[in-house]
Scaffold this motif. Structure first.
Motif, PDB file in Angstrom:
ATOM      1  N   GLY A  19       0.784  -1.223   0.000  1.00 17.59           N
ATOM      2  CA  GLY A  19       0.000   0.000   0.000  1.00 17.59           C
ATOM      3  C   GLY A  19       0.817   1.274   0.000  1.00 17.59           C
ATOM      4  N   SER A  20       2.129   1.157  -0.116  1.00 13.37           N
ATOM      5  CA  SER A  20       2.974   2.356  -0.106  1.00 13.37           C
ATOM      6  C   SER A  20       3.094   2.991  -1.486  1.00 13.37           C
ATOM      7  N   GLY A  21       2.547   2.325  -2.507  1.00 11.14           N
ATOM      8  CA  GLY A  21       2.577   2.881  -3.853  1.00 11.14           C
ATOM      9  C   GLY A  21       3.650   2.297  -4.748  1.00 11.14           C
ATOM     10  N   LYS A  22       4.279   1.206  -4.313  1.00  8.58           N
ATOM     11  CA  LYS A  22       5.412   0.639  -5.062  1.00  8.58           C
ATOM     12  C   LYS A  22       5.079   0.310  -6.509  1.00  8.58           C
ATOM     13  N   SER A  23       3.974  -0.394  -6.716  1.00 10.16           N
ATOM     14  CA  SER A  23       3.664  -0.873  -8.060  1.00 10.16           C
ATOM     15  C   SER A  23       3.401   0.266  -9.042  1.00 10.16           C
ATOM     16  N   THR A  24       2.521   1.163  -8.670  1.00  8.35           N
ATOM     17  CA  THR A  24       2.178   2.267  -9.564  1.00  8.35           C
ATOM     18  C   THR A  24       3.379   3.150  -9.838  1.00  8.35           C
ATOM     19  N   VAL A  25       4.112   3.482  -8.792  1.00  5.51           N
ATOM     20  CA  VAL A  25       5.293   4.324  -8.935  1.00  5.51           C
ATOM     21  C   VAL A  25       6.349   3.638  -9.796  1.00  5.51           C
ATOM     22  N   SER A  26       6.592   2.372  -9.522  1.00  6.93           N
ATOM     23  CA  SER A  26       7.640   1.643 -10.254  1.00  6.93           C
ATOM     24  C   SER A  26       7.315   1.526 -11.735  1.00  6.93           C
ATOM     25  N   ARG A  27       6.068   1.199 -12.051  1.00  9.85           N
ATOM     26  CA  ARG A  27       5.682   1.085 -13.462  1.00  9.85           C
ATOM     27  C   ARG A  27       5.815   2.422 -14.179  1.00  9.85           C
ATOM     28  N   ARG A  28       5.337   3.468 -13.539  1.00 11.10           N
ATOM     29  CA  ARG A  28       5.381   4.780 -14.189  1.00 11.10           C
ATOM     30  C   ARG A  28       6.821   5.278 -14.334  1.00 11.10           C
ATOM     31  N   LEU A  29       7.641   4.995 -13.343  1.00 13.28           N
ATOM     32  CA  LEU A  29       9.048   5.388 -13.437  1.00 13.28           C
ATOM     33  C   LEU A  29       9.725   4.632 -14.575  1.00 13.28           C
ATOM     34  N   ALA A  30       9.443   3.345 -14.684  1.00 17.84           N
ATOM     35  CA  ALA A  30      10.046   2.529 -15.741  1.00 17.84           C
ATOM     36  C   ALA A  30       9.693   3.075 -17.120  1.00 17.84           C
ATOM     37  N   VAL A  31       8.436   3.448 -17.301  1.00 18.07           N
ATOM     38  CA  VAL A  31       8.016   4.023 -18.584  1.00 18.07           C
ATOM     39  C   VAL A  31       8.775   5.316 -18.847  1.00 18.07           C
ATOM     40  N   GLY A  32       8.887   6.144 -17.807  1.00 20.03           N
ATOM     41  CA  GLY A  32       9.516   7.449 -17.960  1.00 20.03           C
ATOM     42  C   GLY A  32      10.995   7.408 -18.298  1.00 20.03           C
ATOM     43  N   ILE A  33      11.691   6.376 -17.836  1.00 20.33           N
ATOM     44  CA  ILE A  33      13.139   6.314 -18.100  1.00 20.33           C
ATOM     45  C   ILE A  33      13.490   5.244 -19.141  1.00 20.33           C
TER      46      ILE A  33
END
Length: 226
Positions: A19-33
């Motif tokens: 629930g800390s946001g790992k999945s959403t943050v990680s996926r979006r970061l991966a797309v961005g970089i």
């Protein structure tokens, strides 16, 4: 490894409680970089699904490990459309259900299961070049030499509210389940949930997804690997 051998490579380790946001943050970061994405939790969930399907006793570590060693587990690394299969069955939906959620901590605590999946995860990281990996022991065990280690956290209330909204479940029951899983995962003997000593701690309680991703991209830029 020489610097020129790492040209273009980038490994980001994202750890933290549910629930800390790992999945959403990680996926979006991966797309961005322009990186791949690996959800290690999905791997443990898929093994748990296979164990439950086999009917073996969750307390029988040897039998659980045997199932884990025999299942044909495949997971994609496309942040915009990855999938998980076990023995040819797409289990994307099943591994998020209450039965698997209730059993995954027990299966993930089996040392032989962890050894098997950690080796697999390290191979995937080595072959990816640029990848964002999320889990509970990435910075401390799986990828201790990651370019950036992040430990995402949030208040218990915020984590329960987020997970409850995702799963359409009761907030109070969700909070109790998150506390149970965090307790089990942080106290297991093999590779417990822990914050790597050199991880950047980011409390996401009052932050939006874009703000969190932006901060991580700034950290990567500072390290010259964005």
């Amino acid at each position: 490894m020489e610097e020129n051998e790492r040209a273009g490579r980038c490994v980001v380790a994202v750890d933290g409680p549910s629930g800390s946001g790992k999945s959403t943050v990680s996926r979006r970061l991966a797309v961005g970089i322009g990186a791949r994405y690996l959800d290690t939790g999905a791997m443990y969930r898929a093994i748990t699904w296979a164990v439950l399907r086999s009917g073996v006793d969750l307390a029988d570590a040897e039998s659980v490990a045997k199932v884990a060693g025999e299942v044909d587990l495949r997971i994609g690394t496309d942040p915009q459309g990855y999938g998980v299969t076990a023995d040819g069955v797409n289990v994307d939906a099943q591994i998020r259900g209450p039965e698997v959620t209730g059993a995954v901590s027990a299966v993930a605590a089996v040392p032989a299961v962890r050894a098997l999946l950690v080796n697999r995860q390290r191979e995937m990281i080595a072959n990816a070049g640029r990848i964002v990996v999320e889990g509970r022991d990435i910075g401390s065990v799986v990828a201790p030499d990651a370019d950036l280690k992040v430990y995402l956290t949030a208040s218990e209330a915020a984590r329960a509210a987020r997970r409850s909204a995702e799963d359409a479940t009761d907030v109070t029951a969700t909070a109790a389940d998150l506390a149970r899983r965090d307790r089990l995962d942080s106290t297991r003997k093999a590779d417990p949930l822990t914050q790597a000593a050199d991880a950047v701690v980011l409390d996401t309680t009052e932050l939006g997804i874009d703000q969190v991703v932006g901060r991580l991209r700034d950290l990567l830029t500072d390290r010259g690997v964005a």
